[in-house]
Design a protein around this motif. Structure first.
Motif, PDB file in Angstrom:
ATOM      1  N   LEU A  73      -0.881   3.401  10.635  1.00 59.03           N
ATOM      2  CA  LEU A  73      -0.346   3.375   9.255  1.00 59.03           C
ATOM      3  C   LEU A  73       0.776   2.575   9.227  1.00 59.03           C
ATOM      4  O   LEU A  73       2.065   2.993   8.877  1.00 59.03           O
ATOM      5  CB  LEU A  73       0.129   4.903   8.586  1.00 59.03           C
ATOM      6  N   GLN A  84      -1.617  -0.997  -0.100  1.00 55.09           N
ATOM      7  CA  GLN A  84      -1.848  -0.978   1.319  1.00 55.09           C
ATOM      8  C   GLN A  84      -1.930   0.302   1.956  1.00 55.09           C
ATOM      9  O   GLN A  84      -2.535   0.294   2.814  1.00 55.09           O
ATOM     10  CB  GLN A  84      -1.071  -2.271   1.560  1.00 55.09           C
ATOM     11  N   SER A 135       1.894   0.270   7.185  1.00 55.32           N
ATOM     12  CA  SER A 135       2.674   0.066   6.272  1.00 55.32           C
ATOM     13  C   SER A 135       3.604   1.166   5.429  1.00 55.32           C
ATOM     14  O   SER A 135       4.400   1.253   4.657  1.00 55.32           O
ATOM     15  CB  SER A 135       1.851  -0.433   4.827  1.00 55.32           C
ATOM     16  N   TYR A 154      -7.923   4.909   8.507  1.00 58.05           N
ATOM     17  CA  TYR A 154      -7.600   6.141   9.468  1.00 58.05           C
ATOM     18  C   TYR A 154      -8.281   7.184   9.577  1.00 58.05           C
ATOM     19  O   TYR A 154      -9.018   7.540  10.353  1.00 58.05           O
ATOM     20  CB  TYR A 154      -6.017   6.364   9.190  1.00 58.05           C
ATOM     21  N   ARG A 195      -2.347  -1.857  15.452  1.00 59.79           N
ATOM     22  CA  ARG A 195      -3.142  -0.885  14.831  1.00 59.79           C
ATOM     23  C   ARG A 195      -3.442   0.285  15.710  1.00 59.79           C
ATOM     24  O   ARG A 195      -3.409   1.276  15.477  1.00 59.79           O
ATOM     25  CB  ARG A 195      -4.484  -1.358  14.387  1.00 59.79           C
ATOM     26  N   GLU A 241      -4.822   1.993   4.204  1.00 62.01           N
ATOM     27  CA  GLU A 241      -4.806   2.075   5.823  1.00 62.01           C
ATOM     28  C   GLU A 241      -4.940   3.655   5.934  1.00 62.01           C
ATOM     29  O   GLU A 241      -5.644   4.018   6.888  1.00 62.01           O
ATOM     30  CB  GLU A 241      -3.275   2.135   6.119  1.00 62.01           C
TER      31      GLU A 241
END
Lengths: 339, 339
Positions: free
Chosen positions: A35, A173, A37, A181, A30, A177
């Motif tokens: 991001l 998903q 995915s 974020y 992370r 994110e």
């Protein structure tokens, strides 16, 4: 017996170490990539580039925290809207339940059409009157507390016809994110959806980390009553305010009172909200359209637009407005959040 | 020259030391007493006792942060509402300005009455039509940006007829301390007022530290337009929703979506919101009424109730509901925040 117990403890330690490893690796991943995915590409770069730009203090593009307002459509942007918006699935399930015990409701022509899967009749009435009648039957006359309990109960058991998972386990998903974020970078994240505010607020905090006061949706009037049991608010179908199309900038103004600088949508219903956030905004802004291009993993309705997700006008406007168009098929590594 | 400069530096150090002393003393005082402008007594004890109780982890009265919602009426609770609500003073000033250059507006019978100080005529029309006409003239037809600029400009120059200070410098210091105290203890503070949301959001963050999205007020419909200059929202007088009396719990539900656990008001317009927060609430709750008992330092309209601050029914209900009644005369050391 003691031997067995000691084995159990050893096993727990192994589990603990494995968990630690997973957490550390996840944390590491992370830190490198907010991001994970998202495939590398123009869409991911645009999003990360924008957030980096507006949070860099001392530069002309810096935006103070109080002005970092990001708005997200829900149906089709944060979770699917096929084969129908999930709130419609709720209304249909509840109408059928009610009809099973209440002959008067069972005799309602629209409920009859519903039970017979006669969509032609349901959709024939002008101004969505057929659908609104189902909504009225299932949404009005109850207190907001009763309604919340009903939605909670439904969400625990109902499953999506194609993906066979609970509806609240079908969030995207990659968008989860994005939400995390943006929040990690001082943005306040709001839902701005055509869905009912009362429906979404039941689970928005649990599912998206978005508290009730940051959910903007369609509304009807509620009526205050002081009963013997205490105060209640009764839902009605009066003063229906639909938070869609030109209603979205109006809803943003009414509920948020600030102009957003980042707007995420997926259909023509989001066009005005994308315009409102990005055209002639004195602050740097970002407009993003989630384009449903993945028939295999989710749905592809860009070619054959459906009423709940038509994307024609906004897609045409996108290049001239500088909006980022996300292809679910090409830009997203995975579609759904893990169960 | 060097000598002079050195003097200047010395002087700066003295200033710095003095500032440090002030800050340290202020910090100390605040650490000891979160409500220094309140006299010791039942009201102060009730407020501090409540906050202490719901924030003590591991006790049955503990309330998690996400549920700590506190709502505050504005006019008469956070600042005065005499000789008239400040928004009405704004509308009157603007109507007079408009009349000076626009003969059509000057010819309006209600504007004529206003300029002639003929309150009998203004108030004679049923359902406040006279006043609403002044509001329509000054609030509708403009864009929300134009309206914001107009309110900002007015707030910079207009002064209160009795206190000779800018209106935004007339907030109650004891209530400013309550707002800060609640926020320092994990509460989200909301304004829930009969005043216009658009009017209050111009200054709520600067004056009370309450961001626009946490302001609930009366509203009318705004209409979205994409003009050559960019998107605008035009204010209308349609769909007037008055956030007063039973409209307050409804407004809280629509905008906050959660039941408050702490409610501060000052008039019968706040009765339903006080009930909503405190009757049969599964969480520990607090209801507070600010009672205008101080003719000398502010106003005393408990005996001779005025239309904007009538307090008869809520005061009657207070003992049976366990609401705390604050006497401005006896409970408050100072009334207004320092300039």
């Amino acid at each position: 017996m003691i031997r067995h117990f000691s084995w159990g403890r050893q096993y727990l330690w192994v589990q603990f170490a494995a968990l630690l490893l997973v957490l550390l690796t996840a944390g590491h991943a992370r830190a490198d990539d907010p991001l994970p995915s998202w495939n590398e590409g123009a869409a991911k770069s645009a999003i990360i580039g924008y957030v980096t730009k507006v949070t860099r203090q001392g530069t002309p593009d810096f935006v103070p925290e109080g002005e970092r307002v990001a708005v997200f459509d829900n149906d089709g942007t944060l979770w699917p809207e096929n084969p129908m918006p999930f709130q419609m699935a709720y209304a249909i399930d509840v109408a059928k339940q009610l009809a099973a015990t209440d002959p008067k409701i069972a005799a309602n022509p629209m409920v009859k059409a519903l039970i017979a899967d006669d969509w032609a009749t349901l959709m024939a009435a002008p101004h969505h009157q057929g659908f609104l009648e189902i909504v009225a039957l299932t949404h009005a006359g109850t207190t907001v507390d009763e309604f919340r309990q009903s939605v909670e109960a439904w969400m625990k058991t109902a499953t999506h016809p194609r993906f066979k998972r609970r509806y609240d386990q079908l969030t995207y998903q990659p968008m989860q994110e994005v939400l995390a974020y943006f929040r990690a970078n001082g943005f306040k994240t709001f839902i701005v959806s055509g869905g009912g505010a009362d429906f979404m607020r039941v689970w928005s905090e649990r599912v998206y980390g978005i508290p009730p006061a940051q959910v903007v949706g369609s509304t009807t009037r509620v009526v205050y009553e002081l009963r013997d049991s205490g105060p209640v608010l009764v839902k009605t179908m009066d003063n229906l305010v639909v938070d869609d199309k030109a209603g979205k900038p109006a809803g943003i103004h009414a509920y948020i009172g600030q102009r957003p600088i980042a707007v995420f949508g997926n259909s023509d219903g989001d066009k005005e909200m994308l315009e409102y956030g990005t055209i002639a905004n004195p602050l740097p802004s970002l407009g993003v359209i989630v384009h449903h291009t993945d028939a295999e993993r989710e749905y592809q309705y860009d070619v054959n637009p459906k009423s709940s997700g038509t994307l024609v006008e906004a897609l045409k406007e996108a290049p001239q407005r500088g909006w980022t168009v996300v292809s679910m098929k090409d830009d997203w590594k995975t579609i759904f959040a893990p169960e």
